[in-house]
Scaffold this motif. Sequence first.
Motif, short mmCIF file in Angstrom:
data_model
loop_
_atom_site.label_atom_id
_atom_site.label_comp_id
_atom_site.label_asym_id
_atom_site.label_seq_id
_atom_site.Cartn_x
_atom_site.Cartn_y
_atom_site.Cartn_z
N PHE A 56 4.85 1.08 9.23
CA PHE A 56 4.88 1.84 7.98
C PHE A 56 6.14 2.68 7.86
O PHE A 56 6.84 2.90 8.85
N ALA B 98 -4.71 5.12 4.03
CA ALA B 98 -3.63 4.21 3.64
C ALA B 98 -3.37 3.16 4.73
O ALA B 98 -3.26 1.96 4.45
N ILE B 99 -3.31 3.62 5.96
CA ILE B 99 -2.99 2.69 7.05
C ILE B 99 -4.14 1.70 7.26
O ILE B 99 -3.92 0.51 7.45
N ALA C 263 -4.01 -0.84 4.52
CA ALA C 263 -2.92 -1.80 4.74
C ALA C 263 -3.36 -2.85 5.78
O ALA C 263 -3.08 -4.04 5.62
N CYS D 178 3.59 -0.86 3.96
CA CYS D 178 2.81 0.38 3.83
C CYS D 178 3.80 1.54 3.75
O CYS D 178 4.62 1.73 4.66
N VAL E 246 0.88 -1.18 0.00
CA VAL E 246 0.00 0.00 0.00
C VAL E 246 0.91 1.22 0.00
O VAL E 246 1.80 1.35 0.85
#
Length: 406
Positions: free
Chosen positions: A226, A157-158, A161, A169, A5
């Motif tokens: 990440f 995004a997180i 993921a 990520c 991601v």
Amino acid sequence: MALIVQKYGGTSVGDVDRIKNVAARIKASRDEGHQLVVVVSARAGVTNELIARAKALNPRPDTREMDMLLAVGEQETIALTAMALHALDVPAVSYTGAQAGIFTDLAHTKAKIKNIVPTALRKDLKAGKVIIVAGFQGLNEQGQITTLGRGGSDLTAIAMAAALQADKCEIYTDVDGVYTADPRQVKDARKLEEISYDEMLELASQGSKVMQSRSVEFAKKYGVVFEVRSSFNHNPGTIVKEEVAYMEKVVVRGVAVDKDQAKVVISNLPDKPGTAAAVLRALADANINVDMIVQNVGHHGVASLTFTVPKEDAHQAVKILPATFRKVGGGEVAAYDNIAKLSVVGVGMRTHAGVAAQMFEALAEKGVNIELITTSEIKITLAIARDRADDAQRAVHAAFGLGKPA
Ligand code: ADP
Ligand code: ASP
Ligand code: MG
């Protein structure tokens, strides 16, 4: 083959050339054999522009309409990014938050993600397509578009993921990673190789806008490791992850400044049980977040209460409190927005004494007055005059030896 991601922020997709650059980077990752889900933000400045237009028409825009408006910014960039990939012969398909199955609670303009049902997205991914998801937006159970609070593409995004159990990520932005202070303000700020979730969370919630604080909270809760890195070069970034024992060796990891704060001072409050509770209840009911609360010792039956609020909420606080004063039998309120919050953060503070003394000494030497103080196990936050904030930040950064070696 890994599932990655990636998130590209507003500056990274700020114009056509930058979107081309992002597309080339996505293609390079795909050519290495990876599956990619890419979250993009609106072009830098677009969300602010949309907010300004809304406010020009109505000082208190309806929050449902606000979300309808703000979601537009990301809808532009997902389509453009997909088109840029098509031009490179990469199969790509754009998804709005709703299409990606991002479901939120009902809180317009600051919704929380409740769950993600990425069924359609998985099918396209399996078919070999690159998925481009609009950051910052979702759908609530009433079928309405919601947004996730400023900087919310980080959260998209997180959460993606976590939902997809991605192997990696990567948060791509306009700086090389997380620094000991904002590198645009402190010239000798140093890039960190890694930082714990708790430290990143404290820095983010005290004003380091490199990550949205709620996204870090989410990463911690679901164990999403990440990396924050730049979309403009290939330098290694900063890994954000669970704390490990050796991290405590560093007393102060970083410094943050928040200039978007105001101080509210309530004087002549009746000094009796229940008064502070009534004041704070009124503010909570108006959804105003109160921080750094200080109550002085009562004199002649009256006391005063001082606290900080986000700058944009100060006006509302002043407006609603008189109703409470009438109920409790007294009180006067004034707001001052000439303050800033300055924080030092580090998990090493738990095991090292004297951090506050060192911070205060650095400020005393510069003649900076301290107005309010709050601490946690891994953080000290001070309210100081806003026009001294940059100076003060540099002094504290230097006092803890955080800069690059000369
Ligand atoms: P994006 O649009 O990619 O989400 P943001 O503007 O939200 O990017 O966040 C990146 C900015 O955060 C940087 O340009 C930098 O000025 C600022 N920043 C503040 N504190 C820090 C820090 N400690 N480390 C790195 N960047 C920081
Ligand atoms: N475009 C949104 C904002 O400016 C979300 C984001 O950039 O993360 O806040
Ligand atoms: Mg951001």
